[in-house]
Design a protein around this motif. Structure first.
Motif, mmCIF file in Angstrom:
data_model
loop_
_atom_site.group_PDB
_atom_site.id
_atom_site.type_symbol
_atom_site.label_atom_id
_atom_site.label_comp_id
_atom_site.label_asym_id
_atom_site.label_seq_id
_atom_site.Cartn_x
_atom_site.Cartn_y
_atom_site.Cartn_z
ATOM 1 N N ARG A 70 1.728 0.736 -6.792
ATOM 2 C CA ARG A 70 2.505 -0.394 -6.262
ATOM 3 C C ARG A 70 1.707 -1.684 -6.220
ATOM 4 O O ARG A 70 2.224 -2.733 -5.861
ATOM 5 N N ILE A 71 0.427 -1.596 -6.589
ATOM 6 C CA ILE A 71 -0.361 -2.821 -6.694
ATOM 7 C C ILE A 71 0.050 -3.519 -7.989
ATOM 8 O O ILE A 71 0.059 -2.910 -9.052
ATOM 9 N N PRO A 72 0.421 -4.793 -7.883
ATOM 10 C CA PRO A 72 1.000 -5.440 -9.070
ATOM 11 C C PRO A 72 0.020 -5.589 -10.221
ATOM 12 O O PRO A 72 -1.184 -5.734 -10.015
ATOM 13 N N ASP A 80 -3.216 -8.983 3.668
ATOM 14 C CA ASP A 80 -3.466 -7.561 3.930
ATOM 15 C C ASP A 80 -2.661 -6.647 3.021
ATOM 16 O O ASP A 80 -3.042 -5.510 2.784
ATOM 17 N N ASP A 81 -1.527 -7.149 2.558
ATOM 18 C CA ASP A 81 -0.622 -6.320 1.772
ATOM 19 C C ASP A 81 -1.070 -6.274 0.310
ATOM 20 O O ASP A 81 -0.935 -7.249 -0.427
ATOM 21 N N MET A 82 -1.592 -5.124 -0.088
ATOM 22 C CA MET A 82 -2.105 -5.021 -1.462
ATOM 23 C C MET A 82 -1.010 -5.148 -2.509
ATOM 24 O O MET A 82 -1.306 -5.391 -3.683
ATOM 25 N N GLU A 83 0.238 -5.002 -2.094
ATOM 26 C CA GLU A 83 1.334 -5.173 -3.045
ATOM 27 C C GLU A 83 1.524 -6.630 -3.438
ATOM 28 O O GLU A 83 2.376 -6.956 -4.258
ATOM 29 N N ALA A 114 6.209 -2.692 2.321
ATOM 30 C CA ALA A 114 5.324 -2.008 3.258
ATOM 31 C C ALA A 114 3.921 -2.596 3.189
ATOM 32 O O ALA A 114 3.408 -2.864 2.122
ATOM 33 N N ASN A 115 3.339 -2.799 4.336
ATOM 34 C CA ASN A 115 1.992 -3.323 4.423
ATOM 35 C C ASN A 115 1.066 -2.177 4.759
ATOM 36 O O ASN A 115 1.088 -1.643 5.857
ATOM 37 N N ILE A 116 0.258 -1.782 3.787
ATOM 38 C CA ILE A 116 -0.496 -0.538 3.997
ATOM 39 C C ILE A 116 -1.582 -0.685 5.051
ATOM 40 O O ILE A 116 -2.061 0.290 5.569
ATOM 41 N N PHE A 117 -1.963 -1.912 5.379
ATOM 42 C CA PHE A 117 -3.018 -2.043 6.378
ATOM 43 C C PHE A 117 -2.460 -2.290 7.776
ATOM 44 O O PHE A 117 -3.150 -2.119 8.763
#
Lengths: 166, 289
Positions: B239-241, A153-156, B265-268
């Motif tokens: 912040r998306i790699p 879920d974490d797009m990072e 941080a988990n945006i979802f």
């Protein structure tokens, strides 16, 4: 429930991708970090298994990051089963920490990849349109299959994989 | 005034403009009182000034943000996008303004549907692609169509009136010693009214924001593009790699603390405003298929 079960939800999720977005499943691959020593014999064992599998053709490629790729072309069911068998072989020999990811290709005008992170047992999307990454398409794919597949879920943590050999 | 996101710099400038105005009123009314003008005419003058302020509020907003009305020749794409959208929803085309700021933002202002202004920063125009910009403009047009500026103004009218009662009430206490208790009760009631109406105004404005997202996404038919725009504006997109998984994985071998972790941080999974809005837009996208 085995951790790898997420992998087996893929064939049915691929039907949704076809119906909703017209994406046809293409090749699949598993990406493993090369090691010295008996790792060579593990690669041989995997190759021997792939050679006798009649329903799929395969290729073995080494990339510039020091990873070995087993690239399979067949139906998505056969590809998933073969990747599961390859994981078994590698794990049995004690190299499970070398497995990075399995990658499944889906094609229409875009190149959509579902990347299965082996250590998390979850997928994330990676989309290329004209060799450019398309985040909004990745978000759309995520949204459409998140109920069918275990997704990161974490797009990072959606790391790209550029110039994949498949 | 409705903004696409919280922007403390922009908010500060607008708030400062209105605070300065309020101070001017206060000084002006105090001087009038000093020269012996009674309470009733004083209130009448005060109400009149608030009314004038409301009538020119959009000009105050444009002036304090430094937004400038721009022509089609200067910003053809901005005008084209807006033209297509207003045609689709049957709205009179608002004036378009641009603020020269690197911080990406947009807002709509105006007292009515026919006198509205949509303003964007130059930073927003540089950051977004055309489809994302369309999403943001549609969001602002939805605010105008839903008369959100009026809704917020009416909702905040109570708090404005209560605020003035609080101020001039104290003024009454010091000059009118005979009946202080009644004035003090009035001040307490005003304080409570102000606080409650302040909370309600904020709740309404949060809700209107979701509605504008939804309506904007319906107008364009592309909720994911507005979600993308929000991600870019809030800095989440950066912040998306971009680094290759294989490269990151080999670096991790040398790091004691892995770069990949749950601490990020988990945006979802989390629900602060921008994340919640993106989540809702993605759910809308899902229903399109």
């Amino acid at each position: 429930m085995r951790l790898r079960d997420g992998l087996f939800a893929l064939p049915s999720a691929s039907i949704s991708l076809d119906i909703k977005l017209g994406l046809k499943s293409g090749k699949a691959a598993i990406c493993v970090k090369e090691s010295s020593g008996i790792f060579k014999s593990v690669v041989e064992e995997v190759e021997n298994f792939l050679k006798i599998s009649k329903e799929l053709s395969y290729e073995c490629v080494r990339d510039r990051y020091g990873y070995i790729w087993f690239i399979l072309s067949s139906s998505i069911e056969a590809e998933t089963a073969a990747i599961d068998a390859i994981i078994d072989t590698i794990e049995k020999n004690g190299f499970s920490s070398n497995i990075l990811a399995a990658v499944f290709e889906f094609l229409n005008k875009k190149r959509v990849y579902l990347i299965f992170r082996f250590n998390e047992k979850k997928f994330y999307p990676f989309v290329l349109i004209n060799n450019k990454r398309d985040i909004s398409e990745e978000m759309r794919i995520y949204t459409l299959i998140k109920n069918e597949l275990p997704m990161i879920d974490d797009m990072e943590r959606w790391y790209p994989m550029w110039n994949m050999p498949l | 005034m409705q903004r696409i996101k919280r922007d403390h710099g922009l908010t500060a400038r607008i708030v400062l403009a209105f605070v300065v105005l309020a101070l001017v009123y206060f000084v002006f009314l105090s001087i009038l009182a000093y020269f012996g003008i009674g309470m009733i005419p004083l209130i009448a003058i005060g109400v009149f000034m608030v009314l004038i302020q409301y009538l020119i509020s959009d000009k105050i907003v444009l002036w304090s943000t430094g937004a400038r009305i721009v022509s089609r020749e200067e910003y053809p794409i901005l005008h084209d996008i807006t033209d297509r959208l207003v045609m689709r929803i049957g709205l009179k085309k608002p004036k378009l303004a641009v603020m020269y700021s690197d911080i990406p933002n947009a807002f709509a202002t105006g007292k009515s549907k026919s006198s509205a202004v949509v303003a964007v920063t130059s930073g927003l125009l540089n950051l977004l692609d055309d489809e994302e910009l369309e999403g943001v403009i549609a969001h602002e047009l939805a605010h105008i169509k839903n008369r959100d500026m009026l809704a917020i103004t009416l909702a905040s009218l109570f708090s404005t009136v209560a605020w003035y009662v609080m101020h001039y009430g104290w003024y009454g206490v010091s000059y009118n010693r005979r009946d202080n208790s009644a004035i003090i009760i009035a001040i307490i009631v005003a304080m409570i009214t102000w606080f409650v109406s302040f909370l309600i105004t904020r709740a309404i404005s949060r809700y209107r924001e979701y509605v504008a997202d939804r309506d904007g996404a319906i107008i364009t038919g592309k909720p994911i593009k507005l979600a993308n725009a929000l991600m870019k504006i809030s800095g989440k997109m950066s912040r998306i790699p971009t680094r290759d998984l294989r490269e990151v994985e080999s670096l991790n071998a040398f790091f004691i603390i892995p770069a990949i972790g749950d601490s990020l941080a988990n945006i979802f999974a989390t629900h602060p405003p921008v994340e919640a809005r993106i989540k809702r837009l993605m759910a809308m996208e899902e229903r399109l298929y």
